[in-house]
Scaffold this motif. Structure first.
Motif, mmCIF file in Angstrom:
data_model
loop_
_atom_site.group_PDB
_atom_site.id
_atom_site.type_symbol
_atom_site.label_atom_id
_atom_site.label_comp_id
_atom_site.label_asym_id
_atom_site.label_seq_id
_atom_site.Cartn_x
_atom_site.Cartn_y
_atom_site.Cartn_z
ATOM 1 N N SER A 71 7.946 9.667 0.641
ATOM 2 C CA SER A 71 6.766 9.059 1.258
ATOM 3 C C SER A 71 5.903 8.395 0.193
ATOM 4 N N GLY A 72 5.049 7.508 0.634
ATOM 5 C CA GLY A 72 4.116 6.878 -0.290
ATOM 6 C C GLY A 72 3.213 7.894 -0.956
ATOM 7 N N MET A 73 2.820 8.920 -0.208
ATOM 8 C CA MET A 73 1.954 9.961 -0.766
ATOM 9 C C MET A 73 2.694 10.758 -1.837
ATOM 10 N N THR A 74 3.988 11.014 -1.617
ATOM 11 C CA THR A 74 4.789 11.711 -2.626
ATOM 12 C C THR A 74 4.827 10.893 -3.910
ATOM 13 N N CYS A 75 5.094 9.601 -3.780
ATOM 14 C CA CYS A 75 5.152 8.726 -4.951
ATOM 15 C C CYS A 75 3.793 8.664 -5.641
ATOM 16 N N TRP A 76 2.717 8.564 -4.860
ATOM 17 C CA TRP A 76 1.377 8.485 -5.431
ATOM 18 C C TRP A 76 1.030 9.770 -6.189
ATOM 19 N N ARG A 77 1.363 10.916 -5.602
ATOM 20 C CA ARG A 77 1.073 12.203 -6.258
ATOM 21 C C ARG A 77 1.873 12.358 -7.549
ATOM 22 N N GLN A 113 10.064 4.741 4.657
ATOM 23 C CA GLN A 113 10.868 5.947 4.463
ATOM 24 C C GLN A 113 12.357 5.621 4.373
ATOM 25 N N ALA A 147 0.855 -1.194 0.000
ATOM 26 C CA ALA A 147 0.000 0.000 0.000
ATOM 27 C C ALA A 147 0.889 1.240 0.000
ATOM 28 N N TRP A 148 0.455 2.287 -0.681
ATOM 29 C CA TRP A 148 1.254 3.511 -0.782
ATOM 30 C C TRP A 148 1.667 4.021 0.592
ATOM 31 N N GLU A 149 0.730 3.996 1.542
ATOM 32 C CA GLU A 149 1.025 4.574 2.858
ATOM 33 C C GLU A 149 2.017 3.738 3.659
ATOM 34 N N HIS A 150 2.308 2.518 3.208
ATOM 35 C CA HIS A 150 3.253 1.656 3.922
ATOM 36 C C HIS A 150 4.646 1.642 3.301
#
Length: 136
Positions: free
Chosen positions: A66-72, A60, A54-57
């Motif tokens: 972060s997963g959110m950085t990669c997702w964005r 670091q 999962a992106w949030e996992h």
């Protein structure tokens, strides 16, 4: 020599990918936080897609951001049309190197929209004199 991990991008491949990515200039007045390097974020995206994590996992400690950085960034690059261009470019390189092997390829049409109510070319003709009576 150790085999590279599937999400590691070598210099040769990065030289192909980097020109396709949109350039984002920092604002002069309020620049905000410096963007995480594109190459590391790209590898983070590959890591998540390869592992199914999962992106949030996304850890670091790997240095991908972060997963959110990669997702964005994935969304940003999708919006910019990076993936289809990269696909075409890599296919052309593989074709020119005669490195494509279609002996195990499969074709799947499940992603094509089925039009409801559209006439079917292979519709069977009725063999009866008329419609059957209702049984209800």
């Amino acid at each position: 020599m150790a085999r590279p991990k599937p999400w590691e991008v070598d210099d040769e491949l990065w030289a192909v990918i980097e020109p396709l990515l949109p350039r984002v200039e920092r604002r002069a007045r309020h620049p905000g936080r410096k963007r995480h390097p594109d190459r590391l974020v790209f590898q983070g995206i590959l890591f998540v897609l390869h592992t199914g994590l999962a992106w949030e996992h996304l850890p670091q400690e790997l240095g991908f951001g972060s997963g959110m950085t990669c997702w964005r960034r994935l969304a940003e690059w999708t919006e910019a049309g990076v993936w289809p261009r990269l696909h075409v470019l890599l296919l052309a390189k593989l074709r020119s190197a005669n490195a494509l092997d279609f002996s195990r390829a499969a074709v799947d049409g499940s992603h094509i929209r089925a039009l409801k109510g559209a006439p079917r070319r292979d519709e069977a003709l009725s063999t009866g004199a008329g419609r059957a009576a209702s049984t209800t």
